[in-house]
Structures are given as C-alpha cells and as structure tokens.
Scaffold this motif. Structure first.
Motif, PDB file in Angstrom:
ATOM      1  N   UNK A 215     -22.804   2.161  83.623  1.00 36.60           N
ATOM      2  CA  UNK A 215     -21.367   2.445  83.688  1.00 36.60           C
ATOM      3  C   UNK A 215     -20.870   2.444  85.128  1.00 36.60           C
ATOM      4  N   UNK A 216     -19.642   2.007  85.317  1.00 41.60           N
ATOM      5  CA  UNK A 216     -19.138   1.840  86.680  1.00 41.60           C
ATOM      6  C   UNK A 216     -19.164   3.137  87.480  1.00 41.60           C
ATOM      7  N   UNK A 217     -18.941   4.273  86.812  1.00 43.15           N
ATOM      8  CA  UNK A 217     -18.917   5.509  87.599  1.00 43.15           C
ATOM      9  C   UNK A 217     -20.251   5.760  88.283  1.00 43.15           C
ATOM     10  N   UNK A 218     -21.356   5.303  87.691  1.00 41.36           N
ATOM     11  CA  UNK A 218     -22.657   5.472  88.357  1.00 41.36           C
ATOM     12  C   UNK A 218     -22.834   4.471  89.500  1.00 41.36           C
ATOM     13  N   UNK A 219     -22.319   3.268  89.320  1.00 42.60           N
ATOM     14  CA  UNK A 219     -22.362   2.290  90.411  1.00 42.60           C
ATOM     15  C   UNK A 219     -21.567   2.797  91.605  1.00 42.60           C
ATOM     16  N   UNK A 220     -20.361   3.293  91.346  1.00 36.62           N
ATOM     17  CA  UNK A 220     -19.539   3.838  92.426  1.00 36.62           C
ATOM     18  C   UNK A 220     -20.271   4.955  93.162  1.00 36.62           C
ATOM     19  N   UNK A 221     -20.861   5.853  92.417  1.00 37.21           N
ATOM     20  CA  UNK A 221     -21.520   7.006  93.048  1.00 37.21           C
ATOM     21  C   UNK A 221     -22.776   6.597  93.808  1.00 37.21           C
ATOM     22  N   UNK A 222     -23.473   5.569  93.328  1.00 40.94           N
ATOM     23  CA  UNK A 222     -24.636   5.067  94.066  1.00 40.94           C
ATOM     24  C   UNK A 222     -24.208   4.504  95.415  1.00 40.94           C
ATOM     25  N   UNK A 223     -23.105   3.773  95.426  1.00 36.22           N
ATOM     26  CA  UNK A 223     -22.599   3.220  96.690  1.00 36.22           C
ATOM     27  C   UNK A 223     -22.095   4.325  97.606  1.00 36.22           C
ATOM     28  N   UNK A 224     -21.413   5.310  97.052  1.00 37.46           N
ATOM     29  CA  UNK A 224     -20.921   6.424  97.879  1.00 37.46           C
ATOM     30  C   UNK A 224     -22.077   7.223  98.461  1.00 37.46           C
ATOM     31  N   UNK A 225     -23.139   7.400  97.657  1.00 37.14           N
ATOM     32  CA  UNK A 225     -24.306   8.128  98.162  1.00 37.14           C
ATOM     33  C   UNK A 225     -24.949   7.373  99.317  1.00 37.14           C
ATOM     34  N   UNK A 226     -25.045   6.057  99.195  1.00 37.07           N
ATOM     35  CA  UNK A 226     -25.621   5.262 100.276  1.00 37.07           C
ATOM     36  C   UNK A 226     -24.750   5.347 101.525  1.00 37.07           C
ATOM     37  N   UNK A 227     -23.445   5.308 101.335  1.00 30.82           N
ATOM     38  CA  UNK A 227     -22.532   5.450 102.470  1.00 30.82           C
ATOM     39  C   UNK A 227     -22.727   6.805 103.142  1.00 30.82           C
ATOM     40  N   UNK A 228     -22.931   7.844 102.329  1.00 31.35           N
ATOM     41  CA  UNK A 228     -23.185   9.173 102.886  1.00 31.35           C
ATOM     42  C   UNK A 228     -24.468   9.226 103.697  1.00 31.35           C
ATOM     43  N   UNK A 229     -25.510   8.508 103.247  1.00 30.41           N
ATOM     44  CA  UNK A 229     -26.763   8.454 104.006  1.00 30.41           C
ATOM     45  C   UNK A 229     -26.547   7.833 105.382  1.00 30.41           C
ATOM     46  N   UNK A 230     -25.559   6.946 105.475  1.00 35.16           N
ATOM     47  CA  UNK A 230     -25.255   6.287 106.752  1.00 35.16           C
ATOM     48  C   UNK A 230     -24.272   7.082 107.598  1.00 35.16           C
ATOM     49  N   UNK A 231     -23.874   8.270 107.110  1.00 39.60           N
ATOM     50  CA  UNK A 231     -23.029   9.143 107.916  1.00 39.60           C
ATOM     51  C   UNK A 231     -21.540   8.986 107.707  1.00 39.60           C
ATOM     52  N   UNK A 232     -21.114   8.334 106.613  1.00 39.77           N
ATOM     53  CA  UNK A 232     -19.684   8.192 106.323  1.00 39.77           C
ATOM     54  C   UNK A 232     -19.402   8.688 104.916  1.00 39.77           C
ATOM     55  N   UNK A 233     -18.211   9.222 104.725  1.00 36.44           N
ATOM     56  CA  UNK A 233     -17.782   9.695 103.422  1.00 36.44           C
ATOM     57  C   UNK A 233     -16.454   9.054 103.056  1.00 36.44           C
ATOM     58  N   UNK A 234     -16.240   8.853 101.760  1.00 41.95           N
ATOM     59  CA  UNK A 234     -14.942   8.384 101.292  1.00 41.95           C
ATOM     60  C   UNK A 234     -13.924   9.508 101.468  1.00 41.95           C
ATOM     61  N   UNK A 235     -12.770   9.160 101.983  1.00 45.08           N
ATOM     62  CA  UNK A 235     -11.680  10.126 102.151  1.00 45.08           C
ATOM     63  C   UNK A 235     -10.737   9.977 100.957  1.00 45.08           C
ATOM     64  N   UNK A 236     -10.916  10.871  99.964  1.00 41.04           N
ATOM     65  CA  UNK A 236     -10.103  10.813  98.756  1.00 41.04           C
ATOM     66  C   UNK A 236      -8.748  11.488  98.977  1.00 41.04           C
ATOM     67  N   UNK A 237      -7.836  11.275  98.024  1.00 40.15           N
ATOM     68  CA  UNK A 237      -6.476  11.846  98.060  1.00 40.15           C
ATOM     69  C   UNK A 237      -5.712  11.415  99.306  1.00 40.15           C
ATOM     70  N   UNK A 238      -5.926  10.169  99.725  1.00 40.09           N
ATOM     71  CA  UNK A 238      -5.182   9.617 100.850  1.00 40.09           C
ATOM     72  C   UNK A 238      -4.588   8.279 100.424  1.00 40.09           C
ATOM     73  N   UNK A 239      -3.261   8.242 100.349  1.00 37.10           N
ATOM     74  CA  UNK A 239      -2.552   7.088  99.797  1.00 37.10           C
ATOM     75  C   UNK A 239      -1.817   6.312 100.882  1.00 37.10           C
TER      76      UNK A 239
END
Length: 538
Positions: A109-133
């Motif tokens: 399911x896509x929600x797991x793909x998204x979270x896998x990519x976000x987790x990898x981004x977190x390992x590299x020291x960056x986080x998604x900035x949510x609630x920013x339009x």
C-alpha cells in the motif's frame, strides 16, 4: 530585514516522487527542504504496485528493505462468475537472474511506501515539513522565492531551484501557467475503500465483473486484515459513504453475504484523469510525478513513473549546482516526457480493456515493469546518423547508450562475489573497463574535481585499490553484449551514459562534457557553490 539565505532545492510535495528526489539530493550533500500541505503522511493504499525498475531505484536510494518488509508478491486473480471463482494469473512469477534482481511487481500500500521513503530521508538528517502550503512562487535568473503558509504564519523560502511534486492539481504547475492537456471523465467514477474485512479469502485479488462495465475488485493488502476495494459507480450513482451502505453495495453486486467490513480506514472517489504537462518546468522550477502526468490506475504505472522522474532529475540538479552546464537540466523533460506519454497510452489501453471485460487487459508483463525503458535517441544518447551502433560508441550487441544498465555478478580480487548494482549504489558515476586496453585508458581519464564522483572498475585485467573484478560466469559479458575491449560509463541513475569499443579515452571525454562540470563554462553564481560531497574518483 535581511533576505533569507538561499537553500539549494525546495521540493513542494512529499509523496513518492518528491521524497525520492529529496533522498537523492540530500545524499549528494545538498541543502534541501521538502514541504507538504497535508498535516501528516498519506494514509491510503492508492498506488499499490511497485515495478521491478522502481525496486532497483529504491535499492539505490536505501529504502528497499522497508518496502520489501511492508509488501508481498501479488496473488492470483480470482474472477467470480456467480458462485464460481476462476483463478487467473495476472502477473507471471519469475525467478531473479543476474541481470534482473527483482523481476516481480511488488504489492505494497502506498502509505507504507511513503513512510519507507520518509524514514530513509530521516536517516539522512532531513524531515518532511508537514502543514506547510505553497501560496506563491516567483523566480529570477538566480533564485526561486516561495511563500509558504504554516502554523507559524507565512514563511519566505529562497532556493536556487524548486520542484513541484504536489500532485495532479499542482499549485506549482498552475503558478508556472503550464498547460495540462488531456481529459477527465466525470461520468466514470470508482470508489476506493481501504477496509478491514472478514469472510473473504486473502490468497486472491478478487474481481466480480458485470455487464455494462460494472465491476467490483478487492485486493488483499499484505500484513493486515485490509483489502483495497474498487467499486465502479454508475454515472448517476451517489457514492456510498457509511460502512453499512458500502457493505450493502458490495453484497448486492457480489451476492456474497459472508463478506463483512469491520472498519473503514480510507476512502476516495477516483475519476480517470489522463493528462500530460506541456512542459516539465520553467526557468528554475521543475515538475515531477502527478504534477507532470496523471494516469489511470491500470498497470500500476503512475507512482513508478513519478519516482523515476525524481531519480532522473536529482543527479542533474546536483551536477548543475556543482558547475555543469545548465543545459543538462533541459534533458530532464526531453528524456522523461516521452516516457510518460508512452505510459499514459499503456495505462489508458489497459483501463479501457477492463471496462470491456477483456481478459488480456488484466495481464501484466514486461511493458509494465519499466525495465525496457530507454533514453536512446535523446539528447544524452543520440542515435548515430547512419543508424549503425556497432563500434561507434553507441551500442554493443545487446545494449545502446541510454538503456538501463543491467545487474551482474562479479568476483572481487579477494574471491568474494558482489553484485554490480552494489557497486553502482550511491550518487556517483561508474566507469567499467572491460579488457586491458579499456583499463589502460580508464586510468588516464581526467574526471572533474567537482560534482559527482567517478567510481572506476576493471573487469578482466589487473588494477589496484580493490577495483579489479572478474566475470567467471560471463554474467556481465552476456547482459552487456560485450565481444571485446569496452569502456562503459554509467550515469548516477543507472542508465548507460556512454559505450566505447574503440577510441576509449577521447570518446568518453567527449560524452562526459555534457554531464559534468567544466571549469570554463561556470558562471560566477555557480562558482560560488560547490556540492559538499564532490570529488574526482574512488
């Protein structure tokens, strides 16, 4: 008030396309921010098929383990005709080979793909900035200025480049005033429901076809009690919303009252959108994923094409920020837009076939897997004028410049086996010298000191520093169609950038000029910024 300091790249949208791009840029040492207007990561199953080529991309980006852990191979179809269920093999199951390590489409399911990519981004020291339009986007010759509204008010973000990965209704595309040609069929709608289910076997992707294109499908989502339901609505039908109404709709079509839905996790109404952006960017702003192209869900193509957009654009942005000719960024649209156009045709044909109950429309094969996609004939892989690729630097007996570089299994000097894709992994270019003549010239190749590194490998000849490999089972020779000394240059996105079967040094140096920083061509603004992760060779 001082203007904010410019970052390298701002990405708007944190779905698979934007997240894959962010990972690729961050691992190049670039200063990146990724913002998303949603309050949190996506919750639905929506795009649930990861194709073999995308699995290779995810391996390179370091997110594959989580994706494999969160999914499974597709089950057989179970096509129901009254009380009878007929098994139908939708995906031919294949065994891994030395050149294709992941031969099967992966169900996740896509929600797991998204979270896998976000987790990898977190390992590299960056986080998604949510609630920013994003509310406004402007640019000049040197920078892009984005106004973003979040919980703390309006923020002005200055970047050297920006990328819109913000979906089919992309604000970025609208700000750029780029046309989005195609159609949306408002009369043809499909209700998508993620629900916990009992009374239905989980070893089948169930389909209940009906006359007039009526269809209900239920695909089991791995490691859960959920199914993704697809309920094709009639033109004047109001989508059921409450769980009881959805169950009644399912029962009336399937005639199976053993099926029970216990909890609804996510719903959406899908309308077939078939659209392609007229351009993939303007100035210093680019589009990836659904912001550039939208597809029907048939064939599991949209998410995969979008991720590979970001994978194509990432290394080019890194190279230009390190001093390469900005014309390199023009090759992004030239390479990716024709791919999307072809995918649009494929998914549209499959979708139309499903409506007509055409069994062939339910089959999936090499066209969907995206392993045969090529940039041959494009600006970085021009076809020879006489059409003959033999020995002129454009092809071997099996491959052309611009084709996907296959995997292979090699032996190192210590006798340990390794996969070629393991050696490719990372943000660098890779040069493979097959045979002693190519190896001698590879040692003389002068690689720029800025931008992506060059990893030099030799096969079939001696070399120092652990860079010598052998091909005892001929997996490299066979997959690459090598018949003699050959020098191969592999781009950071895993496509062949150059093939030399003679004049190794001069032809390779000529080919690399379009893809690497050249000191004489840098502008003052480019000279002021060098990628922190740059270096000449490994």
């Amino acid at each position: 008030m001082n203007s904010p300091q410019a970052i390298d790249v701002l990405i708007i949208g944190a779905g698979p396309s934007g997240s894959a791009l962010a990972i690729d840029l961050v691992r190049r040492g670039l200063d990146v921010r990724i913002v998303d207007r949603s309050p949190h990561a996506f919750d639905g199953s929506r795009a649930k098929g990861i194709q073999p080529r995308s699995l290779e991309v995810l391996e390179d980006l370091g997110a594959l383990d989580d994706v494999l852990a969160g999914g499974d191979i597709y089950p057989k179809l179970g096509i129901h005709a009254g009380p009878i269920g007929v098994p139908w093999k939708m995906f031919p199951h294949k065994e891994a080979t030395p050149d294709v390590p992941y031969p099967n489409t992966w169900l996740i399911p896509q929600f797991r793909t998204d979270r896998a990519l976000h987790a990898r981004l977190g390992e590299l020291g960056r986080e998604v900035e949510f609630s920013k339009e994003l509310t406004e986007l402007t640019q000049d010759e040197d920078t892009v200025v984005a106004k973003v509204v979040g919980a703390d008010g309006v923020e002005e973000i200055v970047a050297r480049y920006a990328v819109g990965a913000d979906g089919g209704s992309s604000v970025v595309r609208k700000q750029l005033d780029i046309g989005f040609a195609g159609t949306t069929d408002e009369a043809e709608r499909v209700l998508i429901v993620d629900a916990s289910v009992s009374g239905l076997a989980r070893n089948r992707w169930h389909m209940w076809p009906g006359l007039g294109g009526k269809l209900i499908g239920a695909c089991p989502l791995p490691d859960s009690d959920m199914f993704q339901w697809m309920i094709r609505l009639t033109p004047d039908e109001k989508p059921p919303q409450e769980i009881g109404a959805i169950i009644d709709r399912i029962h009336s079509h399937t005639r199976n009252r053993h099926i029970q839905l216990h909890e609804i996790h996510w719903t959406s109404v899908f309308r077939p959108n078939i659209r392609l952006a007229k351009h993939y960017g303007r100035g210093r702003v680019f589009l990836v994923g659904d912001a550039a192209h939208v597809h029907t869900p048939a064939g599991a193509q949209g998410l995969n094409t979008g991720m590979q957009d970001g994978y194509n654009l990432g290394w080019k942005l890194g190279q230009v920020l390190a001093g390469a000719d900005p014309a390199l960024l023009g090759t992004y649209e030239a390479e990716r837009q024709p791919i999307a156009a072809g995918v649009l045709g494929l998914s549209t044909e499959k979708w139309g076939g499903i409506a007509k109950l055409d069994p062939s429309s339910m089959k999936r094969g090499k066209d969907e897997q995206q392993l045969a996609l090529t940039y041959y004939g494009g600006p970085l892989a021009p076809a020879p004028a006489d059409g003959d690729g033999d020995g002129d630097g454009s092809g071997t007996s099996t491959l052309h410049v611009g084709d996907r570089a296959p995997d292979a299994r090699l032996l190192g000097a210590d006798g340990a086996e390794t996969r070629l894709f393991r050696l490719f992994q990372g943000p660098h270019f890779t040069a493979i010298a097959y045979g002693p003549g190519a190896a001698r010239d590879l040692e003389l190749l002068d690689w720029p000191t800025t931008g992506a590194q060059l990893k030099r490998l030799t096969v079939g000849s001696a070399a120092g520093d652990g860079r010598a490999f052998s091909d005892p089972k001929n997996t490299l020779r066979s997959a690459y169609g090598l018949t003699g000394d050959t020098l191969l240059l592999i781009r950071p996105d895993g496509y062949i950038g150059h093939i030399a079967t003679r004049d190794f040094l001069t032809t390779t140096q000529a080919a690399m000029r379009a893809m690497t920083p050249q000191a004489r061509s840098r502008t003052m603004s480019q000279q002021s910024h060098t990628s922190p992760g740059s270096g000449a060779t490994e």
